[in-house]
Design an enzyme around this catalytic site. Structure first.
Site: not given
Ligand code: GLY
Length: 321
Positions: A155, A183-186, A206-207, A209
């Site tokens: 990210t 799917r949604v991350g952080d 970043t990493g 999520g």
């Molecule tokens: N850090 C971005 C994600 O996992 O979507």
């Protein structure tokens, strides 16, 4: 209006460096942190060779690019975010626009796209030929070699403080490569992928999520800075504490990398991986790309060498075989 005697901007990864350079000029001539962040994120979104953000971002398991982005203004506390949005040119601009809405400021999927189109945002096919080639290669590796389909979640997150004392943060990502549709991350989640408070500072992550969300890392870093920690202490202790807790209680920890800045323009970065890069510029610090490595529980960083930069450019533009 608050005034500040300094400015600064920090971003995850080398990919933000050109945007940080451009933002330096903006912040020096008293443009807002909001403009600096949005314009810098847009540059990353528009560059087709960055395969984890915007145009050229890698698709989900069905070959569809779904994008997440967010913007937060640390003075007004306004937050706007989009998730799983398809074929809108600059998700960060949509997030910024949504941050001005009293209601419906976090939108997803079809609803977000319909609203964007109705409000004049540009429709654009975000899947590039190169991203399609990456996808086909990953499908072959997953089937033929039994490799995990999941990799790549770099990210872009950018935090800026301006000469008026406003602090803003923005994020943008295509998320986990080969993620399930929806799917949604952080990155679009306030407190996890980003947080800003103009009384204190801002942080972004970043990493993986799924793991960053378990610690609300960005809020936690800002909270620790507010309690008196330096940005470096806050970043490092938050990453270390979350990693230790995840390993103890969850059995494993994914990639966790963060950057942050306080209202004095002091910055910090921490990671649990090697080769995390970040880009930074402040009134006291010329635009620089740093490469992090972990020594014990400490994150050390050094200026990216010309060799590292050449290898990076060669890697991101190499033919896909
Ligand atoms: N850090 C971005 C994600 O996992 O979507």
């Amino acid at each position: 209006m608050m005034m500040n005697s300094t400015w600064g901007i920090i971003a995850t990864w080398r990919m933000a460096f050109d945007g940080i350079n451009a933002a330096t000029t903006r912040l020096q001539r008293e443009e807002s942190a909001e403009t600096a962040v949005i314009e810098a994120v847009k540059m990353v979104e528009d560059y087709p060779f960055y395969k984890s953000v915007g145009y050229g971002g890698l698709p989900n398991e069905e070959g569809v690019v779904e994008l997440d982005a967010a913007f937060m203004h640390g003075t007004t506390m306004a937050v706007g975010a989009v998730a799983s949005i398809q074929d809108i040119a600059n998700p960060i601009m949509l997030a910024q626009r949504l941050s001005q809405e009293r209601f419906n400021s976090f939108m997803v999927g079809e609803g977000a796209k319909a609203w964007a189109l109705a409000n004049g945002f540009e429709q654009k096919t975000m899947l590039t030929e190169r991203a399609q080639q990456h996808y086909e290669k990953k499908c072959r590796e997953t089937i033929d070699q039994g490799l995990s389909p999941y990799s790549g979640h770099d990210t872009v997150g950018i935090c800026a403080v301006d000469l008026k004392g406003d602090i803003c943060v923005g994020t943008s990502t295509s998320g986990l490569f080969m993620k399930r549709p929806g799917r949604v991350g952080d990155s679009p989640l306030s407190g996890s992928g980003f947080y800003a408070d103009s009384d204190v500072g801002a942080a972004t992550a970043t990493g993986l999520g799924e793991d960053l969300m378990k610690g609300c890392v960005s809020y936690e870093i800002v909270r620790r800075m507010g309690e008196g920690m330096s940005p470096q202490q806050a970043a490092e202790s938050t990453v270390n504490d979350l990693e230790a807790k995840l390993i103890k209680r969850y059995g494993r920890a994914g990639d966790l990398s963060v950057v942050c800045i306080n209202k004095s323009g002091d910055f910090g970065a921490a990671t649990n991986i090697d080769n995390f890069s970040f880009s930074v510029a402040t009134a006291k610090h010329e635009p620089t790309i740093y490469i992090c490595r972990r020594e014990g529980k400490q994150t050390k960083y050094e200026v990216a060498s010309p060799e590292w930069l050449d290898a990076y450019q060669a890697r991101i533009t190499a033919p896909i075989v």
